[in-house]
Write a protein that holds these residues in place. Sequence first.
Motif, short mmCIF file in Angstrom:
data_model
loop_
_atom_site.label_atom_id
_atom_site.label_comp_id
_atom_site.label_asym_id
_atom_site.label_seq_id
_atom_site.Cartn_x
_atom_site.Cartn_y
_atom_site.Cartn_z
N ASN A 316 20.16 -45.59 -19.78
CA ASN A 316 19.42 -45.41 -18.54
C ASN A 316 17.94 -45.65 -18.80
O ASN A 316 17.24 -44.79 -19.32
N ALA A 336 22.69 -41.79 -13.56
CA ALA A 336 22.81 -41.13 -14.86
C ALA A 336 23.16 -39.66 -14.68
O ALA A 336 23.96 -39.10 -15.45
N VAL A 359 25.19 -40.34 -22.35
CA VAL A 359 24.12 -40.87 -21.53
C VAL A 359 22.84 -40.90 -22.36
O VAL A 359 22.40 -39.87 -22.87
#
Length: 628
Positions: A316, A336, A359
């Motif tokens: 991200n 995200a 993530v």
Amino acid sequence: MSVDGWNTVLVLGGIRSGKSEFAESLVSDAPVVRYVATAPEGDPDDTEWAARLAAHRQRRPGSWTTEETAGDPRRLADVVASAAPNETLLVDDLGGWVTVLLDPAHQPADDTATIDELAAAVRGCAARLVVVSPEVGLSLVPTTPLGRAFTDALGAANRAVADACDAVVLVVAGQPAWLKRAAATVPVARGAAGPEVSAVAPPAVNGAALEPTPELVSLPDVRTPAPPAPPAESATSWAAPTMALPMVATGLVIQPGMELPMPDEYAGPQAVERLATLDVPGAGLGVLEQVVNFAAATQGTPTPAAWSSVRVLLLNGDHGGGAAAGTVPGDSARRAGQARAGRGALARLAAESGATLQVVDAPTAGPIEAEPALTGEQVESALRYGWRLAEEAAEAGVQLLVLAACGAGTEAAAAAVLAATAGAEPPAVLGRVVTDSGEIDDAAWMRRCAAVRDALHRTRRSPRGAKEVLAELGGGDIAIATGVLLGATARRVPVMLDGPVGLAAGLISRDLAGQARHWCLLADHGGDPASKLAADVLGLTPVLDLRLDLGEGANALVALPMLRSVLALAAALPTHPSLTGGTDRDDEGADEVGTDEPDFAEPEPAGPGPTSTEPEEQRADPSGSRAG
């Protein structure tokens, strides 16, 4: 490693105890090793000694380099002391070194002072160092003065080096017993090629350094999906994080020309040949044969297994300026957040596939049309960060990595990288911009094209090296993805690409380590023009052509169950009975299963002539009398 926290280790053992093999296993995860050979060549007529040396050389991987110190025993201390922090050294062994030290050709010499110099060099060594030495102190005292001098000098050398090393291990009959373990203070996560010495400087946003935060100092949480929730529920629960390791500097220098492993060049073709022998009612697996080929090569076996442990890395990182034209501000952070909470397409597909999800937050890249996306220090930090992500996954037993991304402006950044590395025109590789309502926004597409065009014009005189392209055009997400590809290659973990960020990272990795692209599998290019061209440049053929557009990474997870099924089928099906000499017929008088004799029938003549195979003298005359 067998013991945590060490930087230097001494491996002791008797003759044929397995000490050299154990020492080599300690550095097997390093992409490049400098092997320091101390033993002299010996008598040319001594074939047995020559065979021993040849066996040692043959066992070393092709990526290792060899350095000889037999000409000058004092040089070993210089080699150890001058080693850089990013290097890995394997010295084999001190017995050969002492032999050269006591050679009359090097006398007179102060043996004690030379041993002390070596111990001091080991104590101050900045590199990762493994020293091998024979343990002869348990044998009888030699009866000759020269034998006693050798055992005394080797014993003194072993004692001095053991005192200088962080850890000492004694190998007896192939079994290691740790005599001295590294001080267990703060657990330190080690990289593939060097000791951990300090915290990585966190990336910055638009040139301004960020303060260290938990997200940047340590690796993000790895979340394991729970079984799919019943249809009545709207959310999927997630288990607690399974691992969070400290993110510290590996000391690894990522630079062009790195020698990383290649997949097994024989296992893939053997697996494809084996598919032709399987008992299937049809013509086979079609284009999915390439999946079996890829899995076999990366696993090193003609019968590859389906990937049971899969991890998705969701990068991200937003891109500023015109590259993000047409995107909703904050939308990537929302995606995200959904993934972290177990919602959204990617998290749902990961749960269905039994894949873990990580993530990864990347720093926001600057507007490339006006300034570099990252600084050089940020690029180095991001590359090491990605390498560590891959390394942590390998240590956790992950068998396949899936690269995903959700940042704003990733398509334009990937197009800029493709234009800089492959000479593509920005309008030809930038896909149309589609709004949330499904409408095509041509104005936003033109702003993206202009941003990439201006960025290429701004950097027209800049070098086109891998790190320079990342700094000027790539951004944090592509830099981290590049580090992931390199780290996964070093640890022999295949990576499934799906979208422009992963493919742009593949293009960058070519200049750093050309082996990385051979560990990549492309699920589907999705019709994206940048992905199609990048795949062609990298020589990657998409496994599928479903034209899915669920977001980068989600398309790969859709394909994953089918790919697993193909691998499981190829591994489980038996060989066709016709190729094993047996049949499945149960008719009366038919051959039994396993019979080696094939069925045979005498062919009938094609035209007029005798129809009997009996000898001429036994052939009956129709008139009742014998011929002749």
